[in-house]
Scaffold this active site. Structure first.
Site, PDB file in Angstrom:
ATOM      1  CE  LYS A  63     -13.109   1.437  -0.676  1.00  0.00           C
ATOM      2  NZ  LYS A  63     -14.150   1.701   0.337  1.00  0.00           N
ATOM      3  CD  GLU A  64      -4.536   0.827  -1.197  1.00  0.00           C
ATOM      4  OE1 GLU A  64      -4.691   0.909  -2.424  1.00  0.00           O
ATOM      5  OE2 GLU A  64      -3.432   1.027  -0.636  1.00  0.00           O
ATOM      6  CG  LEU A  65      -4.386   2.961   7.350  1.00  0.00           C
ATOM      7  CD1 LEU A  65      -3.336   1.905   7.654  1.00  0.00           C
ATOM      8  CD2 LEU A  65      -3.850   4.355   7.644  1.00  0.00           C
ATOM      9  CB  SER A  71      -0.902  -0.008   1.236  1.00  0.00           C
ATOM     10  OG  SER A  71      -1.717   1.142   1.268  1.00  0.00           O
ATOM     11  CG  LEU A 102      -4.678  -3.199   4.645  1.00  0.00           C
ATOM     12  CD1 LEU A 102      -3.475  -2.402   4.156  1.00  0.00           C
ATOM     13  CD2 LEU A 102      -4.458  -4.692   4.417  1.00  0.00           C
TER      14      LEU A 102
END
Length: 339
Positions: free
Chosen positions: A272-274, A205, A277
């Site tokens: 959004k990825e964070l 990421s 995750l």
């Protein structure tokens, strides 16, 4: 990944490579002693291991001077054991597991050792015998040693542990009984299903602006070690729905390396990825996120993302990308060996 078994000769060479991983002079001396025929065979094994993604080899003066063991090379024995276990019935797997555990358990004693109570010392063997009791109830009542095992489990005298190990060893060699048990289970017991292997070892990421300075080199360093990587530049193909592809990568990677810089802050998709995750890590209770700080401090990270305050990060300026890749490989191997 699908496991591909190499030849027995190549397997032996791989074990030899693992044994002498840190001996830089070993292989030159090894090749110097070979006949022409054996030299050809050994080089063929190196070629087979390389082509199957188990090692990388660099040659100098026609000798392998740099051998890099890849992830699947380190895990080859584990994969081989899983393949063998997949062919066993539940009875055989449970029996093998009991005997395997017994090798690491000390026999019970009557007198407490220094700094430990007798009950604490004897607890592992007691737990093991409890599991043998369950195994006996499920499978061994009709075995020729069934009455003997029942008596040992009932009285649990001091020597019972060793006698039970010997009895189970005898059962493991009783092919006729094993075949009988297996025949009775073919319809009743579902076949073994191996644990699903993640689609990716790691999801990277990052902000696009960090590709050139760090992320591209990190990808190459990880890729050299045979690590399966979700990296948007390489994993998203022409015509793919890139949003779905990224979210799938987030969900199906064993780990996530997050390169966090000022470029990362406030971007829609990095945020959004964070979020995804962090949610997955909190839900599973297992280490997932491996942060790398790029030109920011830990204080800046904690101020921006308080939920990451307790997650250990590394600073990119303290390590080369090759060093980071090796650090990650150790994390991955440790994880896979315990599963």
């Amino acid at each position: 990944m699908s496991f591909t078994r190499v030849s027995k000769e190549a397997e032996d060479v791989l074990m030899e490579i693992l044994e002498h991983e840190h001996d830089s002079d070993y292989w030159k001396m090894r090749f110097d002693k070979l006949s022409d025929r054996d030299d050809i065979v050994l080089r063929g094994c190196f070629k087979e291991l390389r082509e199957n993604g188990l090692i990388n080899v660099e040659y100098a003066d026609n000798y392998p001077y740099l051998i890099t063991i890849l992830k699947d090379g380190y895990l080859y024995e584990k994969y081989l054991e899983e393949e063998k276990n997949a062919e066993l019935t539940p009875f055989e797997r449970e029996l093998n597991e009991l005997l395997k555990r017994a090798k690491n358990i000390k026999a019970p004693i009557n007198t407490a050792p220094p700094n430990m109570s007798k009950d604490e010392y004897n607890k592992p063997s007691e737990i093991w015998m409890n599991d043998v009791q369950i195994f006996y109830n499920n499978y061994l009542k009709d075995h020729a040693l069934g009455d003997r095992i029942k008596t040992l489990l009932f009285h649990r005298a001091l020597g019972a542990y060793g006698d039970l190990v010997a009895a189970l060893t005898s059962v493991s060699n009783d092919r006729k009984f094993i075949d009988k048990i297996n025949g009775a289970q073919e319809v009743l017991v579902p076949k073994y299903q191996a644990k699903a292997i993640p689609d990716y070892d790691v999801f990277i990421s990052h902000a696009n602006r960090d590709k050139e300075e760090l992320v591209e080199d990190l990808y190459k360093s990880l890729d050299k070690l045979g690590i399966q990587i979700f990296y948007d530049k390489e994993s998203i193909e022409w015509g793919d729905n890139w949003k779905d592809k990224i979210l799938n990568g987030v969900k199906k990677a064993e780990f996530a390396i997050i390169v966090i810089s000022e470029n990362f802050f406030g971007r829609e998709w990095t945020e959004k990825e964070l979020k995804e995750l962090l949610s997955r890590q909190n839900r599973n209770g297992q280490k997932l996120i491996l942060p790398i700080l790029k030109n920011i401090t830990m204080e800046q990270l904690q101020q921006k993302y308080p939920s990451m305050a307790d997650i250990q990060a590394i600073d990119s300026k303290n390590y080369s990308t090759d060093e980071i890749a090796l650090m990650f490989a150790k994390q991955l191997i440790k994880r896979l060996k315990t599963e």
